[in-house]
Write a protein that holds these residues in place. Structure first.
Motif, PDB file in Angstrom:
ATOM      1  N   ARG A 266       7.330   0.248  -5.810  1.00 17.30           N
ATOM      2  CA  ARG A 266       5.970   0.178  -6.205  1.00 17.30           C
ATOM      3  C   ARG A 266       5.504  -0.817  -7.169  1.00 17.30           C
ATOM      4  NH1 ARG A 266       3.000   4.626  -5.071  1.00 17.30           N
ATOM      5  NH2 ARG A 266       4.112   6.323  -4.081  1.00 17.30           N
TER       6      ARG A 266
ATOM      7  N   SER B 117      -0.550   4.453  -0.138  1.00 20.98           N
ATOM      8  CA  SER B 117      -1.173   5.612   0.075  1.00 20.98           C
ATOM      9  C   SER B 117      -0.906   6.321   1.399  1.00 20.98           C
ATOM     10  CB  SER B 117      -2.731   5.081   0.352  1.00 20.98           C
ATOM     11  OG  SER B 117      -2.691   4.572   1.320  1.00 20.98           O
ATOM     12  N   ASP B 118       0.162   6.231   2.222  1.00 18.56           N
ATOM     13  CA  ASP B 118       0.598   6.907   3.207  1.00 18.56           C
ATOM     14  C   ASP B 118       2.037   6.604   3.705  1.00 18.56           C
ATOM     15  OD1 ASP B 118       0.867   7.984   5.815  1.00 18.56           O
ATOM     16  OD2 ASP B 118      -0.948   7.260   6.663  1.00 18.56           O
ATOM     17  N   ASP B 119       2.719   7.487   3.175  1.00 20.25           N
ATOM     18  CA  ASP B 119       4.446   7.510   3.069  1.00 20.25           C
ATOM     19  C   ASP B 119       4.781   7.887   4.686  1.00 20.25           C
ATOM     20  OD1 ASP B 119       4.831   7.091   0.732  1.00 20.25           O
ATOM     21  OD2 ASP B 119       5.205   9.173   0.212  1.00 20.25           O
TER      22      ASP B 119
ATOM     23  N   LYS C 189      -2.816  -2.339   3.109  1.00 22.34           N
ATOM     24  CA  LYS C 189      -3.743  -1.160   3.476  1.00 22.34           C
ATOM     25  C   LYS C 189      -4.231  -1.328   4.872  1.00 22.34           C
ATOM     26  CE  LYS C 189      -7.150   1.596   1.263  1.00 22.34           C
ATOM     27  NZ  LYS C 189      -6.316   2.755   0.756  1.00 22.34           N
TER      28      LYS C 189
ATOM     29  N   ASP D 177       0.736  -1.170   0.002  1.00 23.06           N
ATOM     30  CA  ASP D 177       0.125  -0.022  -0.083  1.00 23.06           C
ATOM     31  C   ASP D 177       1.027   0.975  -0.015  1.00 23.06           C
ATOM     32  OD1 ASP D 177      -2.701   1.220   0.363  1.00 23.06           O
ATOM     33  OD2 ASP D 177      -1.178   2.179   2.344  1.00 23.06           O
TER      34      ASP D 177
ATOM     35  N   ALA E 233       2.667  -2.606  -5.558  1.00 22.47           N
ATOM     36  CA  ALA E 233       1.288  -2.232  -5.031  1.00 22.47           C
ATOM     37  C   ALA E 233       0.021  -3.110  -5.238  1.00 22.47           C
ATOM     38  CB  ALA E 233       1.323  -0.764  -5.830  1.00 22.47           C
ATOM     39  N   ASP E 234      -0.740  -3.103  -4.209  1.00 25.34           N
ATOM     40  CA  ASP E 234      -1.692  -4.041  -4.183  1.00 25.34           C
ATOM     41  C   ASP E 234      -1.675  -5.504  -4.487  1.00 25.34           C
ATOM     42  OD1 ASP E 234      -3.350  -1.553  -4.098  1.00 25.34           O
ATOM     43  OD2 ASP E 234      -3.120  -1.218  -6.021  1.00 25.34           O
TER      44      ASP E 234
END
Length: 115
Positions: free
Chosen positions: A48, A18-20, A76, A16, A51-52
């Motif tokens: 990356r 979305s939040d470094d 996440k 995930d 990711a997901d």
């Protein structure tokens, strides 16, 4: 998809992005010894391309020579909580069996299951 890297420590794969700040907090939590000076033997993967990544896909991307009994995902759910509850997957007899552990206590799980 690209294979996960080979390491001697347990992989902690970021899935995930979305939040470094949460990822940075996780890194700090995993690199801070507990009061008895214990740490988890882990390698952080911040790429990356993952990711997901699903747990099933992560298992399929492990290199053949990876010998650690655990694979850990920073997904996440893990990065959305202050406790950072990482998804831990076993790689032994019950390959893929999953549970969550807060980052602060990963050292205990990793140290004990690596024996």
């Amino acid at each position: 998809m690209t294979q996960l890297p080979f390491t001697l420590g347990a992989l902690v794969v970021r899935t995930d992005f979305s939040d470094d700040a949460a990822w940075d907090a996780l890194g700090a939590a995993l690199s801070t010894p507990n009061e008895d000076d214990f740490l988890a033997n882990v390698e952080l993967v911040d790429d990356r391309r993952f990711a997901d990544l699903t747990p099933e896909d992560a298992l399929d991307l492990l290199p053949a020579e990876y010998e650690h009994p655990l694979l850990i995902l920073a997904d996440k759910q893990a990065l959305a909580s202050e406790e950072l509850p990482l998804l831990v997957m076993g790689l032994g007899a019950e390959r893929g069996r999953r549970f969550r552990v807060v980052a602060e206590w990963l050292w205990s799980v990793e140290n004990n299951l690596s024996i």
